[in-house]
Structure formats: C-alpha cells, structure tokens
Design an enzyme around this catalytic site. Structure first.
Site, mmCIF file in Angstrom:
data_model
loop_
_atom_site.group_PDB
_atom_site.id
_atom_site.type_symbol
_atom_site.label_atom_id
_atom_site.label_comp_id
_atom_site.label_asym_id
_atom_site.label_seq_id
_atom_site.Cartn_x
_atom_site.Cartn_y
_atom_site.Cartn_z
ATOM 1 N N TYR A 152 28.967 -73.051 22.142
ATOM 2 C CA TYR A 152 29.192 -72.829 20.713
ATOM 3 C C TYR A 152 27.858 -72.776 19.966
ATOM 4 O O TYR A 152 27.623 -71.859 19.159
ATOM 5 C CB TYR A 152 30.066 -73.944 20.146
ATOM 6 C CG TYR A 152 30.174 -73.912 18.638
ATOM 7 C CD1 TYR A 152 31.028 -73.014 18.012
ATOM 8 C CD2 TYR A 152 29.411 -74.767 17.844
ATOM 9 C CE1 TYR A 152 31.129 -72.969 16.627
ATOM 10 C CE2 TYR A 152 29.500 -74.727 16.468
ATOM 11 C CZ TYR A 152 30.357 -73.826 15.863
ATOM 12 O OH TYR A 152 30.438 -73.772 14.492
ATOM 13 N N LYS A 156 26.174 -69.601 17.823
ATOM 14 C CA LYS A 156 25.824 -69.667 16.405
ATOM 15 C C LYS A 156 24.344 -69.336 16.188
ATOM 16 O O LYS A 156 23.978 -68.803 15.127
ATOM 17 C CB LYS A 156 26.159 -71.051 15.854
ATOM 18 C CG LYS A 156 27.656 -71.363 15.835
ATOM 19 C CD LYS A 156 28.397 -70.587 14.761
ATOM 20 C CE LYS A 156 29.096 -69.354 15.248
ATOM 21 N NZ LYS A 156 29.790 -68.632 14.152
#
Length: 256
Positions: A152, A156
């Site tokens: 994750y 990002k």
C-alpha cells in the site's frame, strides 16, 4: 462552477469530497465498482450529476470507466481517489497483477492517460509513502514476500510520482498530490487518529479551481499546506521508469 470526476467515490473520502464540492455548486460525477454501490451513492448524494460504474481492478474495466467518463463530456478536474488499503492479503487480478498495484497505481495511470485532459489532476497519496522505496525493480511483488502495508505504501508513493511526472510533462495542467491523514474510514480503520473533518478538504480545494492559491502544480499537500514528499517522488528518472512500467503492463501509452 467546475465539473469534476472522482474515482472510487461511492463511499469514504471520495464521497465526502463530492458532497463538499456539490455544496459549493460544482458538478460532480461519482464512480462506483458495481451497481449496488452506485445505487447507494445516488441515495447518499442525489445532487451528483451521474455515477460511472466499473471495476478498476482490471485493465479492461479501467479502460471502460475512462470511456464512460469521456462519453459524458469534458471535465475541469479529476480526483484520483480510488484505492484499497494497507491490510490487504496477496491477491491477483484477472490480469495476473497484485490487486493493490492494479487499483492504487495502475488504474490511476490508465485513467490519467485515457480521460480527456482536464485542467486539474489530484492524486491521493498517504503519509505511509514517506517511509518506503518505490521498488520499481519488483513493482509486481514477484521477488519479495508479500506485505500488505508495504505494498500500500509503495502504491501511494507511485501515485505521488505520477502526479509530479504529469506536472512535468503537461505544464498546462495543475497536477498535485496530497495525503488526507490517517482517518477512521473503512480503509483507515476505527482506531485511526486523524481528523475526519479535514481529510477531504484539500482534494476538493485543489480540484475546484475557485481559489488562486490552488493554481499550483507539482506540489504535495497535507491539510491544505504544502509539505515535502518522499524525495523519490520528485526523481524524474524514477518517474519515467514508473510511466514506462505502467505503459508496458497496461498497453496504454501516456499522451505527450
């Protein structure tokens, strides 16, 4: 009044930003993964102009979403909000890609490349991006043991890299990235400590185009204040490599 498309906006911060923008008189088009979510979004925000439906976990589904958006006409801004969170198990999409990469990184790239170029692009990153490397040599997690939190955070970072790559390549577009804070959405979890009342303001502000202070590009924000991103996000060579990897993986070229 601006016309704004927000990906992943049937719930959470995307829907909150949409609500704020419609309150201010802007036209907003939502996006939902399926018809059930679209119906719920329409009930929650009946002021929305439309809801585009499509599964952006696949390359074909993301292309279809872009086509639906373009069929609605030109937009002044696009907020790339769609994402899955940091607690995801390893799962491959129909294209054989890790779904965190497919949704968080690749769909943002494909939508950027295929949606008719708006005046403003906004990419949601995360505070977690500060502590990871881009890991472009293993962007598909074939060499490493899966770690949902790391995957994750990397995705990002990729979103911030994409924002700054676009700012560099498309100087006529205001392209920026931001972190909304760790807030208690379904993605963030009930124990998240940051302020929900602040979490959707920056992306709406950057997309609306009604404040000259938002007429900037290649910047990173937290709660409407500029801050420094992970230095890797600003590296043109890494940005170019990410663009090339996304183009090769998706078969979609980024317009010059």
């Amino acid at each position: 009044m601006s016309r704004i498309f927000i990906s992943g906006s049937s719930t959470g911060l995307g829907l909150m930003a949409a609500g704020l923008l419609t309150e201010k008189g802007h036209q907003v088009v939502l996006h939902a993964r399926n018809a059930d979510r679209a119906g719920q979004a329409r009930k929650t925000l009946p002021q929305a102009e439309a809801v585009v439906i499509g599964d952006i976990s696949t390359i074909a589904g993301t292309k279809e979403v872009a086509a639906q958006v373009n069929a609605l006409g030109r937009f002044d801004a696009v907020i790339h909000n769609a994402a899955v969170g940091y607690r995801e198990a390893h799962r491959l999409t129909a294209d054989g890609l890790p779904h965190v990469f497919a949704i968080n990184t690749l769909s943002a790239y494909i939508l950027t490349a295929l949606i008719d170029r708006p005046k403003r692009l906004v990419y949601l990153s995360s505070g977690m991006h500060h502590r990871v490397d881009a890991n472009l040599d293993d962007i598909l997690w074939k060499k490493r043991r899966w770690n949902g939190s790391e995957a994750y955070a990397e995705s990002k970072l990729h979103d911030a890299m994409l924002a700054f790559a676009i700012a560099r390549r498309w100087p006529e577009v205001f392209s920026n990235s931001l972190e909304p804070g760790w807030v208690p959405t379904r993605m963030g979890g009930p124990g998240a400590p940051d302020d929900m009342d602040q979490a959707h303001l920056t992306q709406a502000w950057l997309a609306a185009g009604d404040d000259p202070k938002a007429d900037v590009t290649g910047e990173y924000f937290y709660h409407m204040k500029r801050m420094s991103p992970n230095p890797q996000a600003l590296d043109p060579d890494l940005q170019n490599r990410l663009i090339a990897l996304c183009a090769e993986t998706s078969g979609v070229m980024l317009p010059s």
